[in-house]
Enzyme design. Structure first.
Site, short mmCIF file in Angstrom:
data_model
loop_
_atom_site.label_atom_id
_atom_site.label_comp_id
_atom_site.label_asym_id
_atom_site.label_seq_id
_atom_site.Cartn_x
_atom_site.Cartn_y
_atom_site.Cartn_z
N ARG A 71 0.84 -1.22 0.00
CA ARG A 71 0.00 0.00 0.00
C ARG A 71 0.86 1.26 0.00
O ARG A 71 0.52 2.26 -0.62
CB ARG A 71 -0.93 0.01 1.23
CG ARG A 71 -2.18 -0.83 1.00
CD ARG A 71 -3.11 -0.76 2.18
NE ARG A 71 -3.70 0.54 2.40
CZ ARG A 71 -4.35 0.90 3.51
NH1 ARG A 71 -4.47 0.02 4.50
NH2 ARG A 71 -4.87 2.09 3.65
N ASP A 105 -3.45 8.15 3.96
CA ASP A 105 -2.58 8.28 2.78
C ASP A 105 -1.74 9.56 2.74
O ASP A 105 -0.86 9.70 1.89
CB ASP A 105 -3.40 8.15 1.48
CG ASP A 105 -4.56 9.15 1.38
OD1 ASP A 105 -4.42 10.28 1.87
OD2 ASP A 105 -5.60 8.78 0.79
N HIS A 134 -7.19 7.86 11.83
CA HIS A 134 -6.76 6.47 11.73
C HIS A 134 -5.26 6.32 11.52
O HIS A 134 -4.79 5.25 11.12
CB HIS A 134 -7.54 5.75 10.62
CG HIS A 134 -9.00 5.57 10.93
ND1 HIS A 134 -9.94 5.16 10.01
CD2 HIS A 134 -9.69 5.75 12.09
CE1 HIS A 134 -11.14 5.11 10.57
NE2 HIS A 134 -11.01 5.46 11.83
P1 OAD Z 1 -15.18 3.11 2.18
O1 OAD Z 1 -14.43 2.32 1.17
O2 OAD Z 1 -16.00 2.36 3.17
O3 OAD Z 1 -16.17 4.13 1.45
C1 OAD Z 1 -15.74 4.98 0.42
C2 OAD Z 1 -16.90 5.90 0.06
O4 OAD Z 1 -16.45 6.81 -0.91
C3 OAD Z 1 -18.12 5.18 -0.53
O5 OAD Z 1 -19.29 5.65 0.10
C4 OAD Z 1 -18.08 5.58 -2.02
O6 OAD Z 1 -19.39 5.71 -2.58
C5 OAD Z 1 -17.41 6.93 -1.94
N1 OAD Z 1 -16.67 7.32 -3.16
C6 OAD Z 1 -15.93 6.56 -3.99
N2 OAD Z 1 -15.36 7.29 -4.95
C7 OAD Z 1 -15.72 8.57 -4.72
C8 OAD Z 1 -15.42 9.81 -5.35
N3 OAD Z 1 -14.64 9.89 -6.42
N4 OAD Z 1 -15.98 10.93 -4.84
C9 OAD Z 1 -16.80 10.89 -3.74
N5 OAD Z 1 -17.10 9.74 -3.10
C10 OAD Z 1 -16.57 8.60 -3.57
O7 OAD Z 1 -14.13 4.07 2.90
P2 OAD Z 1 -14.25 4.84 4.30
O8 OAD Z 1 -15.64 5.28 4.55
O9 OAD Z 1 -13.17 5.85 4.33
O10 OAD Z 1 -10.51 1.97 8.59
O11 OAD Z 1 -13.89 3.67 5.30
C11 OAD Z 1 -13.83 3.95 6.67
C12 OAD Z 1 -12.78 3.10 7.33
O12 OAD Z 1 -13.03 1.72 7.04
C13 OAD Z 1 -11.37 3.31 6.82
O13 OAD Z 1 -10.71 4.41 7.42
C14 OAD Z 1 -10.69 2.02 7.15
C15 OAD Z 1 -11.77 1.09 6.66
O14 OAD Z 1 -11.76 -0.20 7.14
C16 OAD Z 1 -9.47 1.29 9.12
O15 OAD Z 1 -8.65 0.73 8.44
C17 OAD Z 1 -9.44 1.35 10.61
#
Ligand code: OAD
Length: 264
Positions: A71, A105, A134
């Site tokens: 990563r 990131d 995180h």
């Molecule tokens: P997710 O992968 O769960 O969600 C990503 C979100 O971004 C989704 O709702 C997509 O619809 C949206 N998305 C994708 N591309 C996009 C774009 N170009 N513009 C706007 N929205 C877009 O990621 P997180 O919500 O960040 O934790 O996940 C939360 C946590 O779960 C992370 O920090 C990580 C993970 O497991 C740990 O590792 C502790």
């Protein structure tokens, strides 16, 4: 610009204090995979419990380290996108923006450095921008003595997520290094979290970008804003559990929506 977007933009431009919460979606257009995307999400090919827990590291440190090294290489090739830059420029021009991210990131920080250099004369980048709930992918933490250090460069032969590399050791105590990120089952920094909740409840508007709003406690931050009757603007490609409660929902890629929404 749609009427909805114009209203949301006006709300942001008039707000004295703004809280921004971001997730993996804000970095998707930089080429960083999200976690839950149906085809490219990191948790599609790997189970979080095999890679992102203290138990996984105890069981097989090399597997966990190798995945994080992959990563790191991947993120090392990515650049901040128009969404990161729009947030950074807005924050610098506005002055009272708390940016809280679940991302590890470092792209918000890099965008903040770029935005600061663009001003004439160049401004100092905002301190503590963003709050990284995180942790940070590009930082190591010793699993023995806790010493934090910048991760060594990860150049070298291209290798996939499953190619094993030996775990680096602490220069002080020789214990195994781990990435300085928060794994499932580990506590977040309590004061950073409290500050984020307080800021959300006190801000004039909370902007939520690119998060599935599934992972707590971070997902509770916009809930704190709503609980204090503060408007919440959500930017996402799809509906989330927050969508029915959001004051404004702007559907589309962050890299396209944010520059218009946050234009100063
Ligand atoms: P997710 O992968 O769960 O969600 C990503 C979100 O971004 C989704 O709702 C997509 O619809 C949206 N998305 C994708 N591309 C996009 C774009 N170009 N513009 C706007 N929205 C877009 O990621 P997180 O919500 O960040 O934790 O996940 C939360 C946590 O779960 C992370 O920090 C990580 C993970 O497991 C740990 O590792 C502790």
């Amino acid at each position: 610009m749609t009427e909805l977007r114009a209203e949301a933009r006006e709300l942001l431009s008039k707000a004295e204090r703004v809280v921004v919460l971001t997730g993996a979606g804000v970095s998707a257009e930089s080429g960083v995979p999200t976690f839950r995307d149906a085809t490219t999400g990191l948790w599609r090919s790997h189970r979080p419990e095999d890679l992102a827990t203290p138990e996984a590291f105890r069981r097989d440190p090399e597997l966990v380290w190798s995945w994080y090294q992959w990563r790191r290489r991947l993120v090392g090739r990515c650049e901040p996108n128009a969404g990161h830059l729009a947030i950074a420029r807005f924050a610098l021009a506005h002055g009272h923006v708390d940016l809280v991210t679940q991302n590890v990131d470092g792209l918000h920080h890099r965008a903040a450095l770029t935005a600061a250099l663009e001003t004439s004369p160049p401004k100092d980048p905002l301190p503590a921008f963003p709050t990284e709930l995180h942790g940070a992918l590009m930082r190591d933490r010793c699993s023995g003595c806790g010493l934090r250090s910048d991760a060594a460069p990860t150049d070298g032969p291209e290798a996939g997520p499953d190619v094993r590399v030996p775990v680096a050791r602490c220069s002080e105590c020789r214990a195994l290094l781990r990435p300085d990120v928060v794994w499932f089952g580990e506590a977040l920094d309590v004061s950073a979290l409290e500050d984020a909740f307080t800021a959300a409840a006190e801000a004039d508007v909370c902007l939520v970008v690119g998060t599935s709003s599934l992972v707590y406690p971070a997902a509770g931050i916009p809930r704190a804003a709503l609980g204090a009757d503060r408007p919440v603007i959500e930017v996402n490609m799809e509906a989330t559990p927050l969508t029915p409660h959001a004051t404004y929902t702007l559907n589309g890629p962050a890299g396209r929506i944010l520059p218009e929404l946050l234009a100063t």
